[in-house]
Design an enzyme around this catalytic site. Structure first.
Site, PDB file in Angstrom:
ATOM      1  CB  SER A 170      35.433  32.178  36.366  1.00  0.00           C
ATOM      2  OG  SER A 170      35.278  31.361  37.312  1.00  0.00           O
ATOM      3  CG  HIS A 197      38.944  30.109  36.923  1.00  0.00           C
ATOM      4  ND1 HIS A 197      38.662  31.555  37.409  1.00  0.00           N
ATOM      5  CD2 HIS A 197      40.332  30.333  36.703  1.00  0.00           C
ATOM      6  CE1 HIS A 197      39.839  32.263  37.118  1.00  0.00           C
ATOM      7  NE2 HIS A 197      40.778  31.595  36.803  1.00  0.00           N
ATOM      8  CG  ASP A 290      42.205  35.168  37.270  1.00  0.00           C
ATOM      9  OD1 ASP A 290      43.066  35.762  37.521  1.00  0.00           O
ATOM     10  OD2 ASP A 290      41.997  34.153  36.667  1.00  0.00           O
TER      11      ASP A 290
END
Length: 351
Positions: A170, A197, A290
């Site tokens: 991310s 992400h 995540d």
């Protein structure tokens, strides 16, 4: 939170100041009208975050960002009126050291002003949580040494090596991915599937950027294609990526998982189900958790999990969640992960 604003256009500086100071937690401590002034003020004021224009006289935003990251590392959010559509500006600013890039589009319309305010404040506050310490990538904390030592001597069973690598990333992910993937080889005997992400619309540019940076085949995953060893596949915008037996990739518009689509947990769980102990999960820098639930699925299936070290991570949230849950077999910097993956997966014929 102390913020330095850098922009060569005075009305733009005033607008950014006005937007930021509507939040009581933010104080603007200075303004610079070119990159040279930005470097000097960053050294003198030591702000928590810097907003950085790109096109400026004397010293542009690319060069100023690179100098600041070298002389006094500070989280930088690029705020630019340049088009971000082809990804070139974002790629260059990330390479220079910026942690985020956003469009600068001021409007007198109340709804647009509020939208810009929310986005700017959110990104600046997120940047303030980013660690930009200049600690060498290879450094490992004492707490990680025991974990790594216990695993370092282990080798895959004779004749059996991992057949798939899945990666979660991310905030701060693109530079970490460049280091990790750049340390691998086209002959790696496993495909690499990645959930990163990133702002919608930028996955394609990231594939092109990584292609140019590491000299490897990096592409956006297509539904139904078969993943090939040594190649890298990125989950596309707003789609979950799953992998089935025989390396078949599937894309899905299933609902977001904890507000995320693509979700690393979705990818990791599918990999665990399809490949069991023959998968390695890698969790890189990022906010949130995540990948942690998916890492558990990989471990329960007999696979292995690598987590990025705190010293090398831009944001330690995602790796921390994996480590604190006791799911990380090794805690490594991205360059060390590359060597470990080559050791685990071995080399085959380049695809």
């Amino acid at each position: 939170m102390r913020v330095l604003i850098v922009d060569d256009v005075a009305p733009a500086r005033r607008a950014i100041r006005s937007l930021l100071e509507e939040d009581p937690e933010i104080t603007v401590v200075g303004e610079a009208e070119n990159g040279e002034e930005a470097v000097a003020l960053a050294l003198r004021l030591r702000p928590d975050v810097i907003t950085m224009d790109v096109l400026m006289p004397v010293l542009d935003g690319y060069a100023a960002t690179a100098r600041i990251m070298s002389e006094c590392p500070t989280p930088i959010v690029a705020v630019t009126s340049l088009s971000l559509e082809d990804g070139t500006v974002m790629a260059r600013m990330i390479e220079a050291g910026a942690v985020d890039v956003m469009s600068k589009a001021f409007s007198r319309a109340p709804k647009e002003w509020e939208r810009m305010r929310r986005e700017l404040v959110h990104r600046v506050k997120a940047a303030a949580r980013v660690s930009v310490r200049g600690i060498p990538e290879g450094h490992a904390s004492a707490a990680q040494v025991g974990c790594n030592a216990a695993f370092a001597a282990s080798r895959p069973p004779a004749g059996r090596r991992p057949r798939l690598v899945v990666v979660a990333a991310s905030t701060g992910g693109p530079p970490a991915l460049r280091t990790l993937l750049g340390g691998l080889e086209a002959s790696l005997a496993a495909p690499v599937l990645v959930v990163q992400h990133i702002s919608k619309g930028f996955t394609a540019w990231m594939a092109e950027w990584l292609n140019g940076s590491i000299g490897r085949v990096v592409s956006v995953a297509q539904d139904g294609e078969r993943a090939r060893s040594g190649r890298v596949y990125l989950a596309p915008d707003d789609r979950h990526l799953r992998v089935l037996p025989e390396e078949i990739l599937r894309l899905s518009e299933a609902p977001p998982v904890r507000s995320l689509r693509p979700s690393a947990d979705v990818l990791f769980r599918s990999a665990a189900q399809a490949y069991g102990r023959d998968v390695v999960g890698v969790v890189l820098t990022g906010m949130g958790d995540d990948g942690a639930r998916g890492a558990r699925a990989i471990k329960e299936a007999g696979g292995r999990v690598l987590a990025q070290s705190e010293e090398s991570a831009t944001i330690f949230g995602m790796p921390r969640a994996v480590i604190e849950a006791g799911l990380a077999d090794e805690v490594l910097a991205p360059n060390e992960m590359a060597r470990r993956l080559l050791f685990l997966c071995g080399r085959g014929e380049a695809s």
